[in-house]
Design a protein around this motif. Structure first.
Motif, PDB file in Angstrom:
ATOM      1  N   ARG A 572       0.522  -0.432  -0.032  1.00  0.00           N
ATOM      2  CA  ARG A 572       0.247   0.421   0.290  1.00  0.00           C
ATOM      3  C   ARG A 572       0.770   1.130   0.059  1.00  0.00           C
ATOM      4  NH1 ARG A 572      -1.994   3.958   2.792  1.00  0.00           N
ATOM      5  NH2 ARG A 572      -4.160   4.490   2.514  1.00  0.00           N
ATOM      6  N   TYR A 573       1.224   2.012  -1.249  1.00  0.00           N
ATOM      7  CA  TYR A 573       1.361   3.073  -0.877  1.00  0.00           C
ATOM      8  C   TYR A 573       1.020   4.662  -1.573  1.00  0.00           C
ATOM      9  CZ  TYR A 573       5.643   6.250  -3.756  1.00  0.00           C
ATOM     10  OH  TYR A 573       6.148   7.572  -3.581  1.00  0.00           O
ATOM     11  N   GLU A 574       1.061   5.107  -0.540  1.00  0.00           N
ATOM     12  CA  GLU A 574       0.002   7.175  -0.183  1.00  0.00           C
ATOM     13  C   GLU A 574       1.189   8.053  -0.527  1.00  0.00           C
ATOM     14  OE1 GLU A 574      -3.808   8.437   1.596  1.00  0.00           O
ATOM     15  OE2 GLU A 574      -2.728   7.007   3.019  1.00  0.00           O
ATOM     16  N   PRO A 575       1.572   8.028  -2.032  1.00  0.00           N
ATOM     17  CA  PRO A 575       2.458   9.400  -1.772  1.00  0.00           C
ATOM     18  C   PRO A 575       1.964  10.576  -1.262  1.00  0.00           C
ATOM     19  CG  PRO A 575       2.267   8.486  -3.952  1.00  0.00           C
ATOM     20  CD  PRO A 575       1.195   7.404  -3.024  1.00  0.00           C
ATOM     21  N   PHE A 576       0.979  10.856  -1.802  1.00  0.00           N
ATOM     22  CA  PHE A 576      -0.131  11.606  -1.049  1.00  0.00           C
ATOM     23  C   PHE A 576      -1.514  11.148  -0.623  1.00  0.00           C
ATOM     24  CE2 PHE A 576       2.101  12.320  -5.877  1.00  0.00           C
ATOM     25  CZ  PHE A 576       3.183  13.710  -4.853  1.00  0.00           C
ATOM     26  N   ASN A 577      -2.064  12.758  -0.069  1.00  0.00           N
ATOM     27  CA  ASN A 577      -3.098  11.901   0.468  1.00  0.00           C
ATOM     28  C   ASN A 577      -3.866  11.887  -0.553  1.00  0.00           C
ATOM     29  OD1 ASN A 577      -2.335  12.757   2.840  1.00  0.00           O
ATOM     30  ND2 ASN A 577      -2.555  14.696   3.400  1.00  0.00           N
ATOM     31  N   TRP A 578      -3.938  12.797  -1.439  1.00  0.00           N
ATOM     32  CA  TRP A 578      -5.231  11.910  -2.713  1.00  0.00           C
ATOM     33  C   TRP A 578      -5.087  10.579  -3.382  1.00  0.00           C
ATOM     34  CZ3 TRP A 578      -3.157  12.906  -7.933  1.00  0.00           C
ATOM     35  CH2 TRP A 578      -2.127  13.416  -7.633  1.00  0.00           C
ATOM     36  N   LEU A 579      -3.961  10.609  -3.459  1.00  0.00           N
ATOM     37  CA  LEU A 579      -3.474   9.256  -4.244  1.00  0.00           C
ATOM     38  C   LEU A 579      -2.714   8.085  -3.700  1.00  0.00           C
ATOM     39  CD1 LEU A 579      -2.449   8.723  -7.274  1.00  0.00           C
ATOM     40  CD2 LEU A 579      -0.477   8.554  -6.678  1.00  0.00           C
ATOM     41  N   ALA A 648      -8.333  10.652  -4.588  1.00  0.00           N
ATOM     42  CA  ALA A 648      -9.881  10.835  -3.641  1.00  0.00           C
ATOM     43  C   ALA A 648      -8.977  12.653  -3.266  1.00  0.00           C
ATOM     44  CB  ALA A 648      -9.575  10.826  -2.321  1.00  0.00           C
ATOM     45  N   PRO A 649      -9.268  13.715  -4.764  1.00  0.00           N
ATOM     46  CA  PRO A 649      -8.992  14.995  -4.836  1.00  0.00           C
ATOM     47  C   PRO A 649      -9.226  15.351  -2.968  1.00  0.00           C
ATOM     48  CG  PRO A 649      -9.456  14.058  -6.236  1.00  0.00           C
ATOM     49  CD  PRO A 649     -10.206  12.771  -5.793  1.00  0.00           C
ATOM     50  N   THR A 650     -10.731  15.037  -2.503  1.00  0.00           N
ATOM     51  CA  THR A 650     -11.128  15.632  -1.955  1.00  0.00           C
ATOM     52  C   THR A 650     -12.282  15.433  -0.578  1.00  0.00           C
ATOM     53  OG1 THR A 650     -14.011  16.443  -2.327  1.00  0.00           O
ATOM     54  CG2 THR A 650     -12.177  18.229  -3.001  1.00  0.00           C
ATOM     55  N   LYS A 651     -12.316  14.935   0.206  1.00  0.00           N
ATOM     56  CA  LYS A 651     -13.207  14.485   1.078  1.00  0.00           C
ATOM     57  C   LYS A 651     -14.353  13.715   0.552  1.00  0.00           C
ATOM     58  CE  LYS A 651     -15.852  17.460   4.094  1.00  0.00           C
ATOM     59  NZ  LYS A 651     -15.312  17.984   5.066  1.00  0.00           N
ATOM     60  N   ASN A 652     -14.811  14.409  -0.424  1.00  0.00           N
ATOM     61  CA  ASN A 652     -15.922  14.314  -1.489  1.00  0.00           C
ATOM     62  C   ASN A 652     -15.998  13.583  -2.663  1.00  0.00           C
ATOM     63  OD1 ASN A 652     -17.832  15.611   0.844  1.00  0.00           O
ATOM     64  ND2 ASN A 652     -16.952  18.252   0.151  1.00  0.00           N
ATOM     65  N   SER A 653     -15.003  13.134  -2.673  1.00  0.00           N
ATOM     66  CA  SER A 653     -14.977  12.932  -3.888  1.00  0.00           C
ATOM     67  C   SER A 653     -13.903  11.461  -4.054  1.00  0.00           C
ATOM     68  CB  SER A 653     -14.080  13.468  -5.082  1.00  0.00           C
ATOM     69  OG  SER A 653     -13.196  13.628  -4.449  1.00  0.00           O
ATOM     70  N   SER A 654     -14.244  10.315  -4.716  1.00  0.00           N
ATOM     71  CA  SER A 654     -12.865   9.328  -4.974  1.00  0.00           C
ATOM     72  C   SER A 654     -13.325   8.552  -6.485  1.00  0.00           C
ATOM     73  CB  SER A 654     -13.129   8.484  -3.376  1.00  0.00           C
ATOM     74  OG  SER A 654     -13.961   7.190  -3.627  1.00  0.00           O
ATOM     75  N   ILE A 655     -12.213   8.092  -6.707  1.00  0.00           N
ATOM     76  CA  ILE A 655     -11.946   7.087  -7.759  1.00  0.00           C
ATOM     77  C   ILE A 655     -11.569   5.914  -7.646  1.00  0.00           C
ATOM     78  CG2 ILE A 655     -10.920   9.000  -9.563  1.00  0.00           C
ATOM     79  CD1 ILE A 655     -11.701   7.964 -11.695  1.00  0.00           C
ATOM     80  N   GLY A 656     -11.929   4.448  -8.220  1.00  0.00           N
ATOM     81  CA  GLY A 656     -10.840   3.769  -7.812  1.00  0.00           C
ATOM     82  C   GLY A 656     -11.082   3.096  -9.484  1.00  0.00           C
TER      83      GLY A 656
END
Length: 862
Positions: A572-579, A648-656
């Motif tokens: 599990r790699y999370e380089p940014f809070n949104w990625l 997940a650019p914001t707390k209201n959005s995500s795409i996987g």
């Protein structure tokens, strides 16, 4: 990576919304706040991350309410990952009639593990398609469900060998205060006469932190009318000549010898005189035939009751004792078939030889229906005995108790449980072999004019039987976890555990079958048990602050098939809070099921399309299957690879977006009927034909057929528009694409790709669900688009089954803080199932024949 030519606009909309998410929202996200540590499906370790290394689809209580569905099976079977080879109560010709299962990735119900609160429950009392052991979703409570977690990658290393395709964890309310009641009633709007009613209750008291205990009780009940083919306008006449490769699907009967134009009697009961070429083009003359629609149940009439009682007592600050008790009752009533047809191929079971005895249907000289001076064979349907009826009643339970808490730095959970599924299936208006032989010889039954038969003769011929079956599961589970030591990037977590379970299945047949009394018997005898023990361990290693490594391994020992080790590695790699980037690789195996490996023989009936049939080569016809188990089977072994990205650019959005690949070796199965018929010249021993040239019997045996390679993509997108006075609009969509579904058509044959075909059951390439929920004021409204792609119909080259998309509507209005009312409409635009000539009308694994169905609902909280 995705094709730009998606068939329907809502699918394009799903992808468009997904692609636009980074543009619609600010790239700046809030700093993550402290989150509670929780255990998610797919791991034994408690973590704080919302998204883990494995793809898990979570259906929250709000998501479940938005569907408007009142049954666990209906919710789960609607997910896009349920791509094929799963069955519900529309499969009326099954030994498991009235049930519903789930088949992630199209790999069959036996490869999808169903858990309740993270623990196993008993499989259904008998097997689906003679082979598959599975959990009946219709036996599980809906009102008790708080959320459902669907793990879409292999989890054999964590849960056991039957989790090759994934895991569904149904999580029930552990705490609930107050009382809530619900009622819903509806009917078809298309004149079929089908209605459905349901009620539900949930009540609870006690707060674990405040009071030291918690109790939750729930109950739900549902009743739905039977739907016959004759109730559905476009199928009622069984006349499909306006469809490609369609026929007048009437059944010729009542004739002498092997020529349907040599009429036995005249029109009587449902029999009518029909031009032979209307049923089989190119044939001359007139036949007696009947419309089978009145004898075909599309959806059984069902009654179901589920209850769940969950309690927890806190002994001290570190120790909880808990108990779960589940009970479900369900019954499914259907018209099993038309009255029995007697003629060539009539059989009865010989228990001494474990084979079928042929029963001659020949009128002796002097019989009222024999005008000649020599005995003559006939084919006739015993209409005056009435249609053959079936009712299956199932009792399901699970009783589980355990203790969990913390001690010496360890978090632990230990439990013991017992679960069972018991079936009592009764049938009526079957035929007594010995009475039939007597009236045939004596001439006391009139085949040509059945109105002349006495009620005493009819009653003597009729036979009612009981088929019992039972499956039980005993489990002992223990797991423990703790933080071991600190690394610069974080703390290393460790979990280990042990499990033991005993699986038992005793699926029997009726005494009438065993004694040879029942004509045309169906048999699925499964009797066996096995003990399975396992040890497992898991490490979570933070390599960097943004990079986690998870290692898991499980050693299973089956007392009948030996041992196997299933490892799994995840990153599990999370380089940014949104990625988030993630991937898993694992190895698994599936031991042969008890139905596949017990020393028994099954006798079943199916319809096949035989191009060499001399009477009706253009329409499916009933034949007998004799399927044999194989004690020399090897286990199936698998390798799973999953790669994914979540934005997940914001707390209201995500795409996987996730890619999966599953490769299995030594897959267990039998040749399909189409393959056996196509290879008759090279393997004639697998087909038995009567003197008239029509297929009587197909012989099959389970074998390790070869490899199976399956791969695909899952897209999961969600965005919430905050509209202020206009309310909030949440759009979410799941889209699954099967890239490859390769398997051999027969043992040892080369791999054939079944994606987008019905070679291996219907496997549409695309399946999608897109939902839009608009919350404004006291209203919460959801529109859901369900899409199933078309596929190639392989028994008729060049014929395709069209894609289908349906809309569901769920309107809910909160009248007061305690009371809500609503409207639920399924198939809002009344879309008809896609025509499939291989099944005579539509594929019940992919479509629903009810048309538009509307219901009103009411809920009130105390």
């Amino acid at each position: 990576m995705f094709s730009s030519r998606l068939p329907l606009t809502p699918l394009r909309l799903t992808l468009a919304v997904a692609a636009a998410l980074p543009l619609l929202a600010s790239a700046q996200t809030d700093a993550p706040s402290d989150m509670a540590r929780v255990t998610v499906t797919g791991s034994n370790l408690r973590v704080t991350q919302k998204e883990g290394a494995s793809a898990v689809q979570v259906l929250t209580a709000k998501d479940l309410a938005a569907t408007g569905k009142t049954a666990v099976a209906d919710v789960l079977r609607a997910i896009s990952a349920n791509s094929g080879n799963s069955y519900n109560e529309q499969y009326t010709g099954s030994f498991s009639a009235g049930t519903a299962g789930l088949s992630l990735r199209g790999l069959g119900q036996k490869n999808t593990l169903i858990l309740v609160n993270g623990k196993r429950v008993a499989s259904f009392a008998t097997a689906q398609n003679l082979q598959e052991t599975f959990v009946d979703l219709n036996s599980l409570p809906m009102e008790a469900v708080q959320r459902i977690e669907i793990l879409k990658d292999g989890a054999s290393s964590v849960y056991g060998s039957d989790a090759v395709a994934g895991v569904v964890n149904i999580i029930l309310y552990q705490q609930f205060t107050g009382t809530e009641i619900k009622a819903q009633a509806g009917s078809s709007t298309e004149g079929t006469g089908q209605t459905e009613k349901s009620v539900a209750l949930k009540t609870g008291f006690g707060d674990l932190d405040r009071d030291g205990y918690s109790v939750v009780l729930s109950a739900d009940a549902m009743e739905r009318d039977k739907l016959q083919q004759s109730d559905v306008a476009w199928m009622a006449g069984s006349d499909f000549r306006n469809y490609k490769n369609g026929t007048l699907a009437w059944v010729p009967t009542n004739y002498y010898g092997t020529d349907p134009t040599r009429l036995l009697g005249s029109a009587q009961g449902p029999l009518q005189l029909v031009p032979y070429d209307a049923i089989t083009p190119g044939k001359a003359g007139t036949v007696l035939a009947y419309n089978p629609a009145q004898y075909k149940t599309l959806i059984p009439g069902v009654k179901r009751v589920h209850t769940a009682l969950l309690g927890t007592v806190r002994l001290d600050a570190d120790t909880d004792v808990y108990a779960d008790l589940l009970y479900g009752y369900s019954s499914a009533a259907q018209t099993f078939s038309a009255p029995l047809t007697v003629g060539t191929g009539l059989r009865a079971w010989n228990n001494a030889t474990q084979s079928l005895d042929d029963i001659a249907v020949t009128l002796p000289v002097g019989h009222p229906n024999n005008p000649g001076a020599t005995p003559v064979a006939i084919n006739a349907t015993l209409f005056d005995l009435g249609p053959r009826m079936k009712v299956g009643r199932v009792d399901f339970y699970r009783a589980l108790t355990g203790i969990k808490g913390t001690a010496a730095g360890w978090t632990y959970d230990a439990s013991i449980g017992r679960s069972g599924s018991k079936l009592k299936e009764t049938v009526d208006n079957f035929v007594n072999r010995y009475v039939f032989q007597d009236v045939l010889a004596s001439g006391s039954y009139n085949f040509a004019n059945q109105s002349a038969n006495s009620e005493a003769v009819r009653q003597a011929l009729r036979l009612s039987t009981l088929r019992p079956a039972e499956s039980t599961l005993t489990t002992v589970d223990f797991s423990a976890s703790r933080d071991l030591f600190a690394l610069p990037a974080g703390t290393v977590g460790f979990a280990f555990g042990a499990q033991w379970r005993r699986e038992e299945m005793d699926s029997n047949t009726s005494t009438a079958v065993l004694s040879g009394t029942e004509l045309r018997p169906a048999i699925n005898i499964i009797k066996g048990q096995r003990d399975v023990s396992a040890l497992f361990a898991e490490f979570n290693v933070p390599l960097r602050q943004d990079l986690n490594l998870n290692l898991a391994g499980r050693a299973d020992r089956y007392d009948d098939f030996g041992s196997s080790f299933s490892p799994k590695v995840s990153l599990r790699y999370e380089p940014f809070n949104w990625l988030l980037l993630r991937g898993t690789a694992s190895r698994g195996f599936r031991a042969p099921s008890l139905p596949e490996s017990t020393n028994s023989t099954a006798v079943s009936y199916a319809s096949v399309l035989d191009p060499r049939d001399p009477v009706s080569p253009t329409q499916a016809r009933g034949i007998t299957n004799i399927t044999r188990a194989n004690t020399d089977l090897s286990p199936e072994r698998s390798n799973n690879l999953n790669l994914g990205v979540v934005i997940a650019p914001t707390k209201n959005s995500s795409i996987g977006l996730d890619y999966y690949r599953i490769r299995q070796k030594d897959v267990i199965g039998t040749e399909t009927a189409d393959t056996i018929i196509a290879n008759e010249a090279t393997a004639p021993q697998n087909i038995v034909r009567g003197v008239d040239g029509r297929i009587l019997t197909l012989y099959r045996q389970y074998a390790n057929q070869g490899e199976r390679h399956v791969s695909g993509l899952d897209l999961d997108a969600r965005y919430t528009f905050i509209g202020g006075g206009w309310g909030n609009l949440t759009i979410n969509g799941q889209l699954s694409r099967v890239l490859k579904f390769e398997a051999p058509l027969s043992t040892g044959a080369r791999l054939t790709d079944g994606a987008g075909t019905n070679y291996f059951g219907s496997i549409p390439k695309w399946r999608g669900v897109t939902a839009a929920t608009w919350d404004i004021g006291q209203w919460s409204n959801t529109v859901t688009w369900n899409y199933t792609d078309g596929y190639e119909q392989t028994t008729r080259k060049g014929d395709t089954v069209a894609p289908i998309g349906t809309l569901d509507l769920n309107l809910a209005w909160r009248v007061t803080p305690q009371t809500s009312v609503g409207l639920v409409v399924s198939n809002l635009t009344d879309k008809r199932p896609s025509w499939d000539s291989s099944t005579a009308f539509f594929d019940y694994t992919q479509a629903d024949p009810r048309g538009r169905f509307a219901a009103l609902k009411l809920s009130h909280k105390f």
